[in-house]
Design an enzyme around this catalytic site. Structure first.
Site, mmCIF file in Angstrom:
data_model
loop_
_atom_site.group_PDB
_atom_site.id
_atom_site.type_symbol
_atom_site.label_atom_id
_atom_site.label_comp_id
_atom_site.label_asym_id
_atom_site.label_seq_id
_atom_site.Cartn_x
_atom_site.Cartn_y
_atom_site.Cartn_z
ATOM 1 N N GLY A 251 0.824 -1.214 0.000
ATOM 2 C CA GLY A 251 0.000 0.000 0.000
ATOM 3 C C GLY A 251 0.854 1.259 0.000
ATOM 4 C CD GLU A 268 -10.781 -0.061 3.361
ATOM 5 O OE1 GLU A 268 -11.668 0.768 3.155
ATOM 6 O OE2 GLU A 268 -10.672 -0.705 4.413
ATOM 7 C CD GLU A 400 -2.545 -7.383 9.370
ATOM 8 O OE1 GLU A 400 -1.718 -7.148 8.472
ATOM 9 O OE2 GLU A 400 -3.752 -7.109 9.268
HETATM 10 P P1 NAD Z 1 -0.450 -7.986 -0.456
HETATM 11 O O1 NAD Z 1 -0.239 -6.552 -0.194
HETATM 12 O O2 NAD Z 1 0.717 -8.872 -0.512
HETATM 13 O O3 NAD Z 1 -1.226 -8.194 -1.836
HETATM 14 C C1 NAD Z 1 -2.445 -7.547 -2.112
HETATM 15 C C2 NAD Z 1 -2.609 -7.397 -3.601
HETATM 16 O O4 NAD Z 1 -1.585 -6.524 -4.078
HETATM 17 C C3 NAD Z 1 -2.469 -8.684 -4.397
HETATM 18 O O5 NAD Z 1 -3.394 -8.669 -5.460
HETATM 19 C C4 NAD Z 1 -1.053 -8.600 -4.933
HETATM 20 O O6 NAD Z 1 -0.854 -9.317 -6.129
HETATM 21 C C5 NAD Z 1 -0.935 -7.107 -5.195
HETATM 22 N N1 NAD Z 1 0.440 -6.598 -5.246
HETATM 23 C C6 NAD Z 1 1.569 -7.110 -4.698
HETATM 24 N N2 NAD Z 1 2.648 -6.366 -5.043
HETATM 25 C C7 NAD Z 1 2.185 -5.348 -5.809
HETATM 26 C C8 NAD Z 1 2.804 -4.255 -6.482
HETATM 27 N N3 NAD Z 1 4.112 -4.051 -6.424
HETATM 28 N N4 NAD Z 1 2.023 -3.412 -7.178
HETATM 29 C C9 NAD Z 1 0.692 -3.592 -7.250
HETATM 30 N N5 NAD Z 1 0.054 -4.626 -6.668
HETATM 31 C C10 NAD Z 1 0.793 -5.495 -5.949
HETATM 32 O O7 NAD Z 1 -1.502 -8.468 0.656
HETATM 33 P P2 NAD Z 1 -2.071 -9.939 0.879
HETATM 34 O O8 NAD Z 1 -0.981 -10.758 1.470
HETATM 35 O O9 NAD Z 1 -2.775 -10.422 -0.348
HETATM 36 O O10 NAD Z 1 -3.212 -9.664 1.978
HETATM 37 C C11 NAD Z 1 -2.943 -9.550 3.316
HETATM 38 C C12 NAD Z 1 -2.912 -8.101 3.770
HETATM 39 O O11 NAD Z 1 -4.074 -7.422 3.334
HETATM 40 C C13 NAD Z 1 -2.915 -7.959 5.266
HETATM 41 O O12 NAD Z 1 -1.977 -7.002 5.680
HETATM 42 C C14 NAD Z 1 -4.310 -7.487 5.598
HETATM 43 O O13 NAD Z 1 -4.443 -6.762 6.779
HETATM 44 C C15 NAD Z 1 -4.646 -6.683 4.411
HETATM 45 N N6 NAD Z 1 -6.094 -6.594 4.245
HETATM 46 C C16 NAD Z 1 -6.716 -5.406 4.525
HETATM 47 C C17 NAD Z 1 -8.100 -5.296 4.415
HETATM 48 C C18 NAD Z 1 -8.819 -4.008 4.732
HETATM 49 O O14 NAD Z 1 -9.983 -3.869 4.374
HETATM 50 N N7 NAD Z 1 -8.186 -3.063 5.377
HETATM 51 C C19 NAD Z 1 -8.839 -6.393 4.007
HETATM 52 C C20 NAD Z 1 -8.178 -7.579 3.736
HETATM 53 C C21 NAD Z 1 -6.796 -7.656 3.844
#
Ligand code: NAD
Length: 504
Positions: A251, A268, A400
């Site tokens: 993010g 988020e 987390e």
């Molecule tokens: P992640 O950040 O690893 O991946 C999320 C998405 O981002 C995936 O589709 C991934 O392919 C993509 N991504 C990865 N690298 C990227 C890049 N360089 N550029 C653009 N997109 C990229 O997260 P995750 O492991 O899939 O999910 C777990 C995390 O998500 C936890 O930290 C959790 O708290 C958070 N989460 C937050 C909410 C919320 O509503 N706040 C809901 C669910 C999960």
């Protein structure tokens, strides 16, 4: 083997699904130009491939952005009346319900979540689509009739444009349903990039939208890895907004990319939800909620209630109840109707959760239950785990964990409870358990978190906004607020009568 572990049934016919998905671009089902694909092995069933989807390159993603851009700039969708958009979106909700069982099985197999939970989630998603469908015909601007006799002000609400939506693996269908209907309901067009672990049901959602009659190019889905597929969505100048749900690490990176091109961004991110239990709480209800709050989705939940803050004096009585539930709650086979806690998402993530548990033990926290993998020959399972004697400086109190691991601390006064709750870099969610409503409300008021509950946890409804304070994110989803995320507001000054002259 633990008595509450339900071993997966390798003969279950639903394991034979082996779905082959294709991306949806401009209304057409397409593969990656390279032909490359990603196989998903169900985390609950070692070695069983349950879905295959394309591994998109940067060029594949650019084609989807082309389609969304065209649909926005020249297509019918942004120009339709809200009533027409609403009618088609209600149809999507109906189709989701008509396909509830198939979608639930696919979601359960891809994520490893219990089938009963997945079924409930798909039903909730139909409700999200219905709510957004109903509201989107009421999206309005403002008029200002009080800015002088010779002037009238209009505020037009307009769609932001092309939105790139990037989602994580823990609730793929819900998180897409919390964003896509609000974005397209506001008149935007979308390119959705789901997690590489769990992309199948997002493709199904877009297929149902096509079947409902949503025009080509409005709702595109590309599948693939974060880099390049997700990153191109964030970087491409033809995308007006990026809506991201996932880790703080990614993010932050997307926030930086968006800042460079002054692109709107919604984030988020993670959480470390406190559950405050006051001495006057209904302890049976609180213990049940605490277990649900931390074990739901095997703890892989951004709004997990993973920090238990209990008032001294009731600690032993509460912990006895929490341990009773934790040692009996059924975990294991995602496809078994009795299962409450399913599988972990991946080997690497399971190892990470275990390393947090080891760090907790090493730091001196008392491990009361669990702390180990289970049923390893069947899949990726982790036993419900409870820590006591945690202090705020410990890693397991701060970070987390994203697993079924509860970190327990105690407090004496409400002030202390609020300070502890706020002593986190996150601010996504919080719960207070108390029969004294005033005390509960006064505490919640002072907690810096976007999604709060009194005497419940992980509750949700399309009407109420969700989103984070602090490092948990930017922006709000759902409710009326959710549409503002995807809207631009244009001020128009109308001069009435003959304008005064600037030059004599
Ligand atoms: P992640 O950040 O690893 O991946 C999320 C998405 O981002 C995936 O589709 C991934 O392919 C993509 N991504 C990865 N690298 C990227 C890049 N360089 N550029 C653009 N997109 C990229 O997260 P995750 O492991 O899939 O999910 C777990 C995390 O998500 C936890 O930290 C959790 O708290 C958070 N989460 C937050 C909410 C919320 O509503 N706040 C809901 C669910 C999960």
């Amino acid at each position: 083997m633990l008595a509450n572990f339900i071993a997966p049934d390798s003969k279950d016919s639903r394991l034979g699904i082996k779905a082959r998905y294709r991306m949806l671009v401009d209304g057409k089902s397409v593969d990656a130009a390279s032909g490359r694909t990603i196989d998903r092995v169900s985390p609950g069933h070692t070695g069983v491939v349950v879905g295959t989807w394309p591994d998109a390159s940067a060029d594949d993603v650019r084609l989807a952005i082309d389609a969304a851009r065209r649909a926005f700039d020249t297509g019918p969708w942004p120009r339709m009346s809200g009533a027409e958009r609403s009618r088609l979106m209600f149809k999507v909700a109906e189709l989701i319900l008509a396909n509830q069982e198939d979608l639930a099985v696919a979601e359960s197999l891809e994520v490893g979540k219990p089938i009963a939970q997945a079924r409930g989630e798909i039903g909730f998603c139909a409700d999200l689509w219905s709510y957004a469908a109903g509201q989107c015909r009421g999206l309005e601007g403002q008029t200002h009739n009080n800015i002088g006799d010779d002037r009238l002000g209009l505020v037009l609400r307009e769609p932001v444009g092309v939105v790139g939506i990037i989602t994580p693996w823990n609730f793929p269908f819900i998180i897409a349903s919390e964003r896509v209907p609000w974005a397209i309901g506001a008149g935007c067009t979308v390119v959705l990039k789901p997690s590489e672990f769990t992309s199948g049901t997002s493709i199904r959602m877009a297929e149902l939208a096509r079947e409902a009659g949503i025009p080509d190019g409005v709702f595109n889905v590309v599948t693939g890895y974060g880099d390049p597929a997700g990153q191109i969505l964030a970087e491409d100048d033809r995308v007006d907004m990026v809506a991201f749900t996932g880790s703080v690490r990614v993010g932050t990176k997307l926030g930086e990319i968006a800042a460079r091109s002054v692109k709107r961004v919604g984030l988020e991110l993670g959480g470390k939800g406190p559950q405050i239990v006051f001495a006057d709480a209904d302890l049976d209800a609180a213990a049940d909620g605490i277990a649900y709050g931390v074990y739901h989705n095997a703890g892989q939940c951004c709004i997990s209630g993973s920090r238990l803050l209990v008032q001294e004096g009731i600690r032993d009585a509460l912990m006895q109840r929490v341990l009773e539930i934790s040692s009996k709650v059924t975990f294991g086979d995602p496809l078994n109707e009795k299962t409450r806690i399913g599988a972990m998402i991946s080997e690497a993530h399971t190892a990470k959760v275990h390393s947090y548990v080891e760090a907790g033990v090493a730091a001196g926290a008392r491990l009361l239950l669990g702390g180990a993998r289970a049923g390893q020959e069947h899949g990726l399972y982790y036993a419900p785990t409870v820590f006591e004697g945690v202090t705020p400086d410990m890693t397991i109190a701060k970070e987390e964990i994203f697993g079924p691991v509860l970190s327990t601390m105690t407090f004496r006064t409400a002030d202390e409870a609020v300070a502890l709750a706020n002593s986190s870099e996150f601010g996504l969610s919080a719960s207070v358990w108390s029969t004294n409503l005033e005390n509960a409300l006064q505490s919640i008021r002072r907690i810096r978190a976007g999604r709060c509950w009194i005497n419940s946890v992980i509750d949700g409804t399309p009407e109420l906004p969700i989103g984070g304070y602090k490092k948990s994110g930017l922006g709000r989803e759902l409710g009326r607020y959710g549409f503002d995320e995807y809207s631009q507001f244009k001020g128009i000054h109308v001069t009435l009568g003959t304008p005064g002259r600037w030059f004599n």
